[in-house]
Design a protein around this motif. Sequence first.
Motif, PDB file in Angstrom:
ATOM      1  N   PHE A 299      16.810 -32.811 -78.859  1.00  0.00           N
ATOM      2  CA  PHE A 299      16.909 -31.977 -80.060  1.00  0.00           C
ATOM      3  C   PHE A 299      17.236 -32.863 -81.262  1.00  0.00           C
ATOM      4  O   PHE A 299      17.537 -34.046 -81.112  1.00  0.00           O
ATOM      5  N   LYS A 300      17.145 -32.261 -82.427  1.00  0.00           N
ATOM      6  CA  LYS A 300      17.375 -32.997 -83.663  1.00  0.00           C
ATOM      7  C   LYS A 300      18.857 -33.374 -83.764  1.00  0.00           C
ATOM      8  O   LYS A 300      19.736 -32.562 -83.498  1.00  0.00           O
ATOM      9  N   THR A 301      19.133 -34.619 -84.137  1.00  0.00           N
ATOM     10  CA  THR A 301      20.524 -35.070 -84.246  1.00  0.00           C
ATOM     11  C   THR A 301      21.254 -34.307 -85.354  1.00  0.00           C
ATOM     12  O   THR A 301      20.810 -34.323 -86.496  1.00  0.00           O
ATOM     13  N   ASP A 303      23.697 -33.422 -88.309  1.00  0.00           N
ATOM     14  CA  ASP A 303      24.130 -34.274 -89.409  1.00  0.00           C
ATOM     15  C   ASP A 303      25.656 -34.230 -89.562  1.00  0.00           C
ATOM     16  O   ASP A 303      26.184 -33.660 -90.505  1.00  0.00           O
ATOM     17  N   SER A 338      22.281 -40.740 -78.612  1.00  0.00           N
ATOM     18  CA  SER A 338      22.008 -40.124 -79.899  1.00  0.00           C
ATOM     19  C   SER A 338      21.520 -41.158 -80.894  1.00  0.00           C
ATOM     20  O   SER A 338      22.152 -42.201 -81.083  1.00  0.00           O
ATOM     21  N   LYS A 340      19.209 -41.791 -84.823  1.00  0.00           N
ATOM     22  CA  LYS A 340      19.183 -41.262 -86.188  1.00  0.00           C
ATOM     23  C   LYS A 340      18.521 -39.902 -86.266  1.00  0.00           C
ATOM     24  O   LYS A 340      19.032 -38.979 -86.891  1.00  0.00           O
ATOM     25  N   SER A 341      17.345 -39.751 -85.613  1.00  0.00           N
ATOM     26  CA  SER A 341      16.655 -38.477 -85.764  1.00  0.00           C
ATOM     27  C   SER A 341      16.772 -37.576 -84.536  1.00  0.00           C
ATOM     28  O   SER A 341      16.923 -36.374 -84.662  1.00  0.00           O
ATOM     29  N   GLU A 342      16.717 -38.181 -83.341  1.00  0.00           N
ATOM     30  CA  GLU A 342      16.772 -37.342 -82.142  1.00  0.00           C
ATOM     31  C   GLU A 342      17.962 -37.669 -81.253  1.00  0.00           C
ATOM     32  O   GLU A 342      18.450 -38.800 -81.236  1.00  0.00           O
ATOM     33  N   THR A 343      18.384 -36.658 -80.500  1.00  0.00           N
ATOM     34  CA  THR A 343      19.475 -36.806 -79.548  1.00  0.00           C
ATOM     35  C   THR A 343      18.994 -36.319 -78.192  1.00  0.00           C
ATOM     36  O   THR A 343      18.212 -35.372 -78.121  1.00  0.00           O
ATOM     37  N   SER A 425      21.944 -27.072 -84.011  1.00  0.00           N
ATOM     38  CA  SER A 425      20.730 -27.867 -83.889  1.00  0.00           C
ATOM     39  C   SER A 425      19.862 -27.410 -82.710  1.00  0.00           C
ATOM     40  O   SER A 425      18.649 -27.272 -82.844  1.00  0.00           O
ATOM     41  N   GLU A 428      17.924 -24.337 -83.279  1.00  0.00           N
ATOM     42  CA  GLU A 428      16.753 -24.502 -84.149  1.00  0.00           C
ATOM     43  C   GLU A 428      15.562 -25.053 -83.379  1.00  0.00           C
ATOM     44  O   GLU A 428      14.441 -25.090 -83.883  1.00  0.00           O
ATOM     45  N   PHE A 430      14.679 -27.053 -79.175  1.00  0.00           N
ATOM     46  CA  PHE A 430      14.924 -28.167 -78.266  1.00  0.00           C
ATOM     47  C   PHE A 430      13.753 -28.249 -77.305  1.00  0.00           C
ATOM     48  O   PHE A 430      12.939 -27.333 -77.209  1.00  0.00           O
TER      49      PHE A 430
END
Length: 454
Positions: A299-301, A303, A338, A340-343, A425, A428, A430
Amino acid sequence: METYTDIPEKLKLAVLERIKPTEPEREKLLTIQEELASKVKTAAERLGISDVLVRMVGSAARGTWLSGTHDIDVFISFPEETPREKLETMGMAIAREVAKHAEHAEDRHAEHPYLNIIYKGFDVDLVPCFRVASASRIKSAVDRTPFHNDFVKPRVKGLEDEVLLLKQFMRGGGVYGSELKTQGFSGYFTELLIIHYGSFENTVHAACSWKPGQKIDIMQHSEIEHDEPLVMVDPTDPRRNVAAALSLDKFCMFIDHCREFLKNPELRFFFPAAPLPLKDSEIREKLEARKSTQLAIVFKTPDVVEDVLYPQLYKMEQAAAALLKEYDFTVMKTGVWSGKSETAVLLELISGTLPNVKKHIGPPVWVKTHAEKFKEKYKGADGVFGGYIENGKYVFEIQRKYPTAKGLLEERLMTCSLGKSVCKSVSEGFEIIEDAGICRLKDTDFRVFLRGWM
Ligand SMILES: Nc1ccn([C@@H]2O[C@H](COP(=O)(O)OP(=O)(O)OP(=O)(O)O)[C@@H](O)[C@H]2O)c(=O)n1
Ligand SMILES: [Mg+2]
């Protein structure tokens, strides 16, 4: 029992040559510290704020910083009776004034706000704090730090090299850093170990025999019991364990690192070779050889800062594993990565598929009402393969609801209890990727992580 060799003097010198700040480096740091101190004072005057003191703390102020790191901790201290709100507004006002001379500034938040700036290439924290009478009277966790300085500085004098060796040795073992991501040893902790044991060598020898429950109380003033694996009673605060953030596994990784090192004292324990990222072909080979199932929840990391993110990731790792276990999957290993963009939360399972049939055990036949109800519900029902009696109980072979781990996670992951930022996240969007599907994640750092994973 292993016999250990002595640590060669030559080896220590070779390490120090790479990590000990040079004289020009020291002078540069000192100049920057002085500049910052005078900027804080000028800013306070300009803003008409009196009774403010500025103090340099942390490893930079104690001569125990590793060459190449550029951290400076500047504490702006206010009288104890200053209301918290005023401390925050005035402290931040001064910090922002100083930040006008910086390349970059960023608001951060621990127990109360502070400012992180990049000043002439140095990473500087400008931290407002209360000037309390003793560390046991602190109003905020950062108020302890000046007391740490007062304790460590005179006692570590002449032993700075020993601290540097220990810090680098812990870095080499992957156990240095008390952030919630690492859950390892803090800088202050390494200094206390050296003060207690006298040298790097003594510390490493002693650690070989540590067990959970190990307690070090330099001032002999401990007031309360702790249940962490290692207790280092804070010499400046009898109620605090300096190693409170240390996990059992990092504690044991350090013990292991010490034992291996003493069998073979070599440079690689301080500077391990950087692992190479796994190539697609290597991933496929390893999957083929292991024959387990690899799953990654991607999923998206979120912020948020790492100290907020990682506890949530570790919680998610546990929750996902618990969900899989609840539905009969066997989880061998879990991990998180994890970028910058994905985790990704990784799970290795004995198998990602289970048979369609599931054994459903009911009550003993002699518990009449329950047993009859149970039988009535399942006998001849849709999706029931058959039934029999075993060990006195009704057993029905029913249809399994989630025969694949991927399907289970896709459908039920959101029912797990997740931390706030991770939950946001994940909700939204995964993706569950399986086995060779992980080749989709190209991030070099992820591929390095995978080398340690499989
Ligand atoms: N978990 C922590 C982190 C920090 N500190 C205090 O804050 C100071 C600065 O923190 P940090 O920069 O993280 O550590 P250093 O001791 O400066 O070590 P390093 O060389 O890694 O920067 C520490 O010396 C210590 O007094 C603490 O008590 N507990
Ligand atoms: Mg520091």
